[in-house]
Design an enzyme around this catalytic site. Structure first.
Site, PDB file in Angstrom:
ATOM      1  N   VAL A  12       0.677  -1.003  -0.155  1.00 20.74           N
ATOM      2  CA  VAL A  12      -0.151  -0.203   0.162  1.00 20.74           C
ATOM      3  C   VAL A  12       1.153   1.265   0.094  1.00 20.74           C
ATOM      4  CG1 VAL A  12      -1.338   1.021   1.542  1.00 20.74           C
ATOM      5  CG2 VAL A  12      -1.884  -1.151   0.976  1.00 20.74           C
ATOM      6  N   GLY A  14       4.557   1.961  -1.121  1.00 23.08           N
ATOM      7  CA  GLY A  14       4.566   2.226  -2.276  1.00 23.08           C
ATOM      8  C   GLY A  14       4.068   2.587  -3.136  1.00 23.08           C
ATOM      9  N   ALA A  76      11.167  -3.403   6.608  1.00 20.77           N
ATOM     10  CA  ALA A  76      12.794  -2.562   6.855  1.00 20.77           C
ATOM     11  C   ALA A  76      13.420  -3.616   7.679  1.00 20.77           C
ATOM     12  CB  ALA A  76      12.791  -1.350   8.523  1.00 20.77           C
ATOM     13  N   ASN A 102      10.068   2.695   7.353  1.00 19.11           N
ATOM     14  CA  ASN A 102      10.822   3.075   8.311  1.00 19.11           C
ATOM     15  C   ASN A 102      12.018   2.213   9.527  1.00 19.11           C
ATOM     16  OD1 ASN A 102       9.327   4.969  10.045  1.00 19.11           O
ATOM     17  ND2 ASN A 102       7.247   3.193  10.098  1.00 19.11           N
ATOM     18  N   SER A 128       6.398  10.537   6.789  1.00 22.49           N
ATOM     19  CA  SER A 128       4.899  10.246   7.994  1.00 22.49           C
ATOM     20  C   SER A 128       3.701  10.838   7.591  1.00 22.49           C
ATOM     21  CB  SER A 128       5.444  10.830   8.984  1.00 22.49           C
ATOM     22  OG  SER A 128       4.057  11.305  10.076  1.00 22.49           O
ATOM     23  N   LYS A 182      12.894  11.360  12.029  1.00 27.85           N
ATOM     24  CA  LYS A 182      11.094  10.719  11.808  1.00 27.85           C
ATOM     25  C   LYS A 182      11.224  10.020  12.931  1.00 27.85           C
ATOM     26  CE  LYS A 182       7.909   8.501   9.722  1.00 27.85           C
ATOM     27  NZ  LYS A 182       7.494   7.803  10.289  1.00 27.85           N
ATOM     28  N   HIS A 185      10.879  11.142  15.745  1.00 26.76           N
ATOM     29  CA  HIS A 185       8.779  11.844  15.189  1.00 26.76           C
ATOM     30  C   HIS A 185       8.042  10.828  15.579  1.00 26.76           C
ATOM     31  CE1 HIS A 185       5.086  11.406  12.519  1.00 26.76           C
ATOM     32  NE2 HIS A 185       5.350  12.567  12.378  1.00 26.76           N
ATOM     33  N   ASN A 186       8.176   9.268  15.105  1.00 24.86           N
ATOM     34  CA  ASN A 186       7.199   8.829  16.038  1.00 24.86           C
ATOM     35  C   ASN A 186       7.321   8.317  16.884  1.00 24.86           C
ATOM     36  OD1 ASN A 186       7.110   8.301  13.329  1.00 24.86           O
ATOM     37  ND2 ASN A 186       6.829   5.745  13.487  1.00 24.86           N
ATOM     38  N   GLU A 189       5.218  10.955  18.958  1.00 28.77           N
ATOM     39  CA  GLU A 189       3.816   9.902  18.464  1.00 28.77           C
ATOM     40  C   GLU A 189       2.809   8.852  19.828  1.00 28.77           C
ATOM     41  OE1 GLU A 189       2.028   7.273  15.723  1.00 28.77           O
ATOM     42  OE2 GLU A 189       3.265   9.206  14.321  1.00 28.77           O
ATOM     43  N   HIS A 450      34.133   5.126  42.202  1.00 31.76           N
ATOM     44  CA  HIS A 450      33.012   5.567  41.053  1.00 31.76           C
ATOM     45  C   HIS A 450      33.578   7.383  41.118  1.00 31.76           C
ATOM     46  CE1 HIS A 450      31.931   1.935  38.742  1.00 31.76           C
ATOM     47  NE2 HIS A 450      31.430   2.126  39.775  1.00 31.76           N
TER      48      HIS A 450
END
Length: 478
Positions: A12, A14, A76, A102, A128, A182, A185-186, A189, A450
């Site tokens: 879908v 592509g 991916a 992605n 997106s 991206k 961005h996700n 989201e 440390h």
């Protein structure tokens, strides 16, 4: 050699990108591993523009103008590597291979370096907007070399979403920068959807407001500072009634949220960068917890809640709105802070105002507040953190009392609000003059030598805990 661009992988996304290119006047060569998908696209949508049918990658390459541009739209991971492996021997120096899926940005960096050695350009682009955006105009975040963008950019800008006539597509930066942006961005989201879910739960479980009435509330909220695509479609989902049962649609959906990995990648990358994206992380963990349905079922019989029967405060709906807005701001602030950390780590010159401008249309997190984010980072006096920008500092300060009331009420009622509460903790953590990290450093020094630094002296120190507890100057190991 007639096609401007080739697309391989006609599921879908592509197929819709290919149609988008064709609708915008470009001749598109089509290829899919199973030619049936190619023929199905041509049978259904062949009249939308100029397409070239091909049955092999060799035919696809032979049909393209030079420099050849081949867009890969497959799953991916290994499938992308497999297509690249088959494709690159067929290409010539200067040709451009584009991955619009992605993909993880580290894979993109690796692929870009490998193809550069062969004289080829590799461009990882974040896309997106889902299926509809791919067809009608997505937000596009391209990485790769500047030279490749000079050739490819005008085409991407033409098919992208537009905001007041400006394309939601800009060159992001070299190698994996596009896919990194991206990914973040996700992550934003994920947090955005989780805080909306927490608001829904508070209004229903806390205030007893049913989905249909909540749909009206979210519709009203979408007219103000919360105006965004996700708030808009939340109202649509909450208003929907299931045809089979006549129940609210939301009540027949299993409460287990799926994920495809980009939110998880965001959190892992943030940990590697030392970037505190606590709200985004909690949204990923909330999805994980929702999926543990067997454990949750057992917990209902085993774990006590001791919830308090508290009166929901007057004005609770407005309080939730303000808490939602504040938490949403924090998720953007954390994501943008992560971009700043990545730019330093990978040598990218990320222009935060331009990135914000790309998200104003076409993408899932498009929202009114992006205009203000864009303005904040376009200013010469850029804020160190988004929350420090005067407009946002004032807005979040005004929301803090409501935010605290909402989190306190949720805790008393036993309603989990992981992102509301962690976002408030992040805000308070930024503000506090002293954090308990001083004790953490003391403990680390005692059990592992440390070292620590002092507030009143330069250098690094260690206390000889097993000896006389005297302090010695030490080599910095933290």
């Amino acid at each position: 050699m007639s096609a401007h661009i080739g697309v391989t992988g006609l599921a879908v996304m592509g197929a819709n990108l290919a149609r988008n290119f064709a609708r915008n006047g470009y001749t598109v060569a089509l290829h899919n591993r199973s030619v049936e998908k190619t023929d199905a696209l041509l049978n259904q949508h062949g009249d939308e523009g100029d397409f070239v049918r091909t049955e092999s990658l060799q035919e696809l390459v032979d049909s393209l103008q030079k420099p050849r541009r081949v867009l890969i739209m497959v799953k991916a991971g290994k499938p992308v590597d497999s297509v690249i492996e088959q494709l690159t021997p067929l290409l010539e120096e200067g040709d451009i291979v584009i991955d619009a899926g992605n993909s993880h940005y580290e894979d993109t960096r690796r692929r870009e370096a490998a193809l550069a050695e062969k004289g080829l350009h590799f461009v990882g682009i974040g896309v997106s907007g889902g299926e509809e955006g791919a067809l009608l105009g997505p937000s596009i975040m391209p990485g790769g070399s500047r030279e490749s963008y000079d050739s490819l950019g005008p085409m991407l800008e033409k098919i992208s979403a537009k905001y007041d006539g400006d394309p939601c597509c800009r060159w992001i930066g070299t190698d994996g920068a596009g896919h990194f942006v991206k990914m973040v961005h996700n992550g934003i989201e994920y947090a955005d959807m989780q805080v909306i879910g927490e608001a829904f739960d508070l209004l229903r479980s806390g205030a007893g407001i049913e989905p249909a009435e909540q749909a009206e509330i979210f519709t009203e909220w979408n007219k103000g500072e919360l105006s965004s695509f996700l708030i808009e479609i939340t109202a649509e989902v909450l208003a929907h009634t299931d045809a089979k049962t006549s129940k609210p649609f939301i009540d027949v959906v299993v409460d287990s949220a799926g994920q495809k990995g980009t939110g998880r990648w965001t959190v892992v990358s943030a940990l590697e960068l030392g970037s505190p994206v606590s709200g985004i992380a909690e949204s990923v963990f909330a999805r994980g917890l929702s999926s543990q349905r067997d454990q949750r079922a057992l917990a209902q019989d085993v774990l006590a809640g001791h919830e308090q029967q508290v009166q929901v405060p007057e004005g609770f709906v407005e309080d939730v709105r303000q808490a939602l807005f504040a938490s949403k701001l924090v998720s953007y602030a954390q994501g943008i802070d992560m971009l700043t950390s990545a730019a330093k780590e990978y040598g990218w010159e990320l222009k935060l105002d331009e990135i914000a401008s790309l998200w104003r249309a076409g993408c899932i997190i498009r929202a009114e507040l992006l205009d203000d984010i864009m303005k904040a980072y376009a200013d010469e006096d850029r804020p160190e953190n988004l929350l420090f920008a005067p407009a946002f500092a004032e807005a979040i300060a005004a929301a803090v009392p409501a935010w605290r009331r909402v989190v306190a009420t949720a805790v008393q009622l036993g309603i989990p609000v992981p992102v509301f509460s962690s976002s408030l903790a992040y805000y308070d953590g930024l503000r506090r003059k002293r954090l308990p990290a001083a004790l953490t450093q003391g403990l680390r020094d005692l059990f592992g030598a440390h070292t620590y630094r002092r507030v009143d002296a330069e250098g690094t120190f260690h206390t000889q805990w097993s000896g006389d507890k005297s302090e010695v100057e030490a080599v910095d190991t933290h």
